[in-house]
Design a protein around this motif. Sequence first.
Motif, PDB file in Angstrom:
ATOM      1  N   ASN A 143      -0.459  -1.648   0.263  1.00  0.00           N
ATOM      2  CA  ASN A 143      -0.006  -0.414   0.574  1.00  0.00           C
ATOM      3  C   ASN A 143       1.048  -0.389   1.948  1.00  0.00           C
ATOM      4  N   ASP A 144       0.763  -1.163   2.724  1.00  0.00           N
ATOM      5  CA  ASP A 144       1.333  -1.214   3.899  1.00  0.00           C
ATOM      6  C   ASP A 144       1.675  -2.682   4.529  1.00  0.00           C
ATOM      7  N   ARG A 145       2.439  -3.439   3.439  1.00  0.00           N
ATOM      8  CA  ARG A 145       2.664  -4.849   3.845  1.00  0.00           C
ATOM      9  C   ARG A 145       3.362  -5.035   5.337  1.00  0.00           C
ATOM     10  N   GLN A 146       4.320  -4.479   5.258  1.00  0.00           N
ATOM     11  CA  GLN A 146       5.093  -4.804   6.626  1.00  0.00           C
ATOM     12  C   GLN A 146       4.251  -4.482   7.727  1.00  0.00           C
ATOM     13  N   GLY A 147       3.638  -3.339   7.760  1.00  0.00           N
ATOM     14  CA  GLY A 147       2.679  -2.992   8.831  1.00  0.00           C
ATOM     15  C   GLY A 147       1.509  -3.937   9.152  1.00  0.00           C
ATOM     16  N   MET A 148       1.024  -4.229   7.976  1.00  0.00           N
ATOM     17  CA  MET A 148      -0.099  -5.186   8.256  1.00  0.00           C
ATOM     18  C   MET A 148       0.373  -6.489   8.650  1.00  0.00           C
ATOM     19  N   HIS A 158     -13.213  -6.996  -0.314  1.00  0.00           N
ATOM     20  CA  HIS A 158     -11.927  -7.747  -1.140  1.00  0.00           C
ATOM     21  C   HIS A 158     -10.913  -6.542  -1.792  1.00  0.00           C
ATOM     22  N   TYR A 159     -11.649  -5.437  -2.100  1.00  0.00           N
ATOM     23  CA  TYR A 159     -10.776  -4.480  -2.460  1.00  0.00           C
ATOM     24  C   TYR A 159     -10.098  -3.577  -1.333  1.00  0.00           C
ATOM     25  N   THR A 160     -10.779  -3.309  -0.454  1.00  0.00           N
ATOM     26  CA  THR A 160     -10.086  -2.600   0.763  1.00  0.00           C
ATOM     27  C   THR A 160      -8.979  -3.254   1.415  1.00  0.00           C
TER      28      THR A 160
END
Length: 253
Positions: free
Chosen positions: A238-243, A229-231
């Motif tokens: 931290n990398d919304r666009q990449g994800m 849940h945390y990771t």
Amino acid sequence: MNNTTLYLRHAELLRDQVPSFQTYPFHLPAVRTLDRLIFQKPVTFLVGENGTGKSTLLEGIAAAWGFNPEGGTLNFSFNTRSSHSSLYEYFRIARGVRRPKDGFFLRAESYYNVASYIDELDEQPSFGPPIKNSYGGKSLHEQSHGESFFAAFVHRFGGRGLYILDEPEAALSPLRQMSLLVRMHELVQQDSQFIIATHSPILMSYPGAEIFLLEGEGIRSVALEETEHYTVTKAFMNDRQGMLRELLEDEQA
């Protein structure tokens, strides 16, 4: 509070009495490998993927204590639909030397039934004040789902209590979840104990809490940073666009 002063010290599965570990609910990962779940902190979280048995385990513990399987206080005896498992019949629970003054079992999926039961009781002749007064003075059905949840935390929970919560974040915004952390802390300082099944990394952040991860291999204690849940939440933010790119490209492939 320490283990000797907690209201609920441990829940032990009577494995030699279980009819079969191949049938529900004993085949669930959280139950199949369970021996004794020991509580050592005022706040304990049960976390894990859907289907591991968090809610079933929590329900069994609550029912073994004496709560209505559908939720509410120890005095709530309604039965809307018998959907609970027989797990509680195979639990032996160890109570602390002190008894709680208050208690509540909150289930997100059946909270509507609790609200209806309160309204039904308030419609009956009574010599005391309406029960809804303990929930802010307003019918829970006249509030939004999130407001009715939070009304219980703020108005009904009174301290020196055992509070067992199943996914309380279900109806709460992130801001309300942080407000719930504040309310939890107030109640812990008033000698309360919480056992919570959750998917919320916000709630799991409560300082000093014990986090039990339920997985296929059993149950183990973990740090917040070890939980998926945390990771996953941290990686996404931290990398919304990449994800998003990776997720949506995989979906289109």
